[in-house]
Design a protein around this motif. Structure first.
Motif, short mmCIF file in Angstrom:
data_model
loop_
_atom_site.label_atom_id
_atom_site.label_comp_id
_atom_site.label_asym_id
_atom_site.label_seq_id
_atom_site.Cartn_x
_atom_site.Cartn_y
_atom_site.Cartn_z
N GLN A 1 19.36 54.73 0.62
CA GLN A 1 19.85 53.62 0.05
C GLN A 1 20.97 52.77 0.53
O GLN A 1 21.28 51.82 0.18
N GLN A 2 21.76 53.52 1.61
CA GLN A 2 22.53 52.61 2.38
C GLN A 2 21.98 51.80 3.39
O GLN A 2 22.62 51.39 3.96
N GLY A 3 20.81 52.10 3.56
CA GLY A 3 20.21 51.21 4.69
C GLY A 3 19.79 51.86 5.98
O GLY A 3 19.03 51.27 6.78
N GLU B 1 17.05 53.65 7.53
CA GLU B 1 15.47 53.77 7.31
C GLU B 1 15.08 54.94 8.23
O GLU B 1 13.95 55.40 7.79
N TYR C 1 14.70 57.34 5.81
CA TYR C 1 13.25 57.30 5.01
C TYR C 1 12.02 57.78 5.49
O TYR C 1 11.04 58.51 5.17
N VAL C 2 12.11 57.65 6.93
CA VAL C 2 11.07 58.24 7.70
C VAL C 2 10.98 59.79 7.43
O VAL C 2 10.00 60.28 7.28
N PHE D 1 10.02 53.32 -1.26
CA PHE D 1 10.97 52.07 -0.29
C PHE D 1 11.49 51.00 -1.08
O PHE D 1 12.37 50.49 -1.01
N LYS E 1 14.24 52.70 -4.17
CA LYS E 1 15.03 53.51 -3.74
C LYS E 1 16.25 53.46 -4.58
O LYS E 1 16.82 54.42 -4.79
N ASP E 2 16.55 52.26 -4.70
CA ASP E 2 17.89 52.05 -5.84
C ASP E 2 17.79 52.60 -6.97
O ASP E 2 18.57 52.77 -7.75
#
Ligand SMILES: [Zn+2]
Lengths: 196, 187
Positions: free
Chosen positions: A17-19, A21, A24-25, A61, A64-65
């Motif tokens: 959420q803070q960017g 990535e 995410y992976v 993706f 996420k927020d």
């Protein structure tokens, strides 16, 4: 992200959420097979199941927020996958009804094919294909609840949220699924005895 | 306890979620009922079999296909806060671009027609400011916005991923300042 640091799911989604990535992976790596195993039981084909799992991660993706740390990440991601799978089944049902009505046939439940397991490796007292056949023979609402409980080992509360069904109903479904499974596997034992 | 009640709660019994008094009732029933003993053993065996059964996994290359899709479809996060600040929802542009573009267009019209609305006053045309059109306003506003490192390796600034932090900063009330910035630049 530094290596060899084991982040919890919640930490990962918050990092994403803070960017970050890479977080995410990592979430994709953690959940892709678990979701695949779950969604496959819904739709019954690998390709469709994989498409739905991919859609789930696209939603993760994009949205996420929308995740809030008050709930477990696993509940959230399984809910997304479950909803996408249900939508796919509804679409399939509409297609089927329209196709069958063209043929003048009546509606019948889709058989979910169990992949032919030529490898007859024993899992405990049963073969893999016997177990998979028994699981797939369960009605969908029993099967999904059973998978989440006995394979994914999620809590009853989580399963209730994911499938959007009251807690008591989930407990009852899981119990009945296990009883039916026990019946089917008992039959396997009987058949084995009569063929020997 | 009858067989129906036993089987109705066999999972609760297996998962050891019964009260002590219930456990005693279950055990008493088990001692006298072969049928339920067999069911209990069967359920335990079935659950154990399911737990160790084969899992279905995604095929190889799954991650590449996913990341490629995110890149090709230019998937962007959707913010739950400050939704106005996200997406191509205003004339196909992100609001900050749209408002800046509108401001620039308005300024062109104003300067061309020779009327600059300011407190109801009519402003005279200032020819020297027209040189400012060579430098489009949106570009100026957004220059210097840092691109974040991305697994998707986006090419252009407009396609870059937005973090929630960035999106939250963009609120409807923020656009006024940016429009003012354009005016200031032109003047
Ligand atoms: Zn009994």
């Amino acid at each position: 992200m530094p290596e060899k640091v084991q982040y919890s799911d919640k930490e990962l989604i918050l990092r994403f959420q803070q960017g970050d990535e890479l977080a995410y992976v990592e979430l994709v790596n953690r959940y892709r097979d678990r979701l695949m195993n779950f969604v496959y039981r819904y739709v019954g084909t690998r390709q469709e199941a994989e498409d739905i799992v991919q859609d789930t991660f696209v939603k993760l993706f994009q949205k996420k927020d929308y995740y809030r740390p008050i709930s477990e990440f696993s509940t959230w991601i399984f809910t997304i996958a479950s909803n996408l799978a249900k939508t796919e089944l509804r679409k399939r049902k509409r297609r089927k009804v329209s196709y069958l009505s063209q043929l003048g046939m009546e509606e019948k439940d889709f058989d979910i094919p169990v992949e032919d397991t030529t490898d007859e490796e024993m899992v405990g007292e049963f073969t893999e294909s016997q177990i998979q056949n028994a699981i797939q023979s369960l009605q969908l609402h029993f099967r999904t609840a059973l998978i989440l409980r006995d394979i994914e080992e999620l809590s009853y509360e989580e399963i209730s949220k994911i499938l959007d069904v009251p807690l008591g109903t989930i407990k009852s479904r899981i119990n009945r699924a296990r009883l039916q499974l026990q019946e089917m596997l008992k039959q396997v034992h009987k058949d084995r005895r009569t063929t020997i | 306890m009858d067989c129906y009640e036993f089987q109705d709660k066999v999972s609760v019994y297996i998962e050891k979620e019964l009260t002590l008094s219930d456990v005693n009732r279950f055990d008493t029933h088990l001692d006298s009922c072969k049928g339920c003993s067999a069911v209990l053993a069967g359920v335990r065996s079935a659950v154990a079999a399911v737990r160790v059964s084969e899992r279905f996994a995604v095929s190889s290359g799954f991650n590449n296909r996913l990341f490629n899709r995110l890149k090709v479809e230019k998937v962007k996060p959707v913010s739950r806060i400050g939704r106005m600040g996200h997406g191509r929802n205003i004339f196909g542009y992100q609001p900050r671009y749209a408002f800046a573009s509108l401001a620039a267009v308005a300024l062109i019209i104003v300067l061309t027609v020779g009327i600059l609305p300011k407190g109801g006053e009519t402003m005279p045309v200032q020819l020297s400011t027209q040189q400012g059109f060579a430098d489009p306003a949106p570009k100026q506003i957004n220059s210097g916005v840092p691109l974040q490192p991305s697994i998707l390796a986006e090419d252009s600034e407009e396609d870059s991923l937005e973090t929630p932090g960035e999106s939250r900063r963009v609120k409807p009330g923020d656009f006024g300042g940016k429009i003012q910035l354009v005016k200031d630049k032109k003047r």
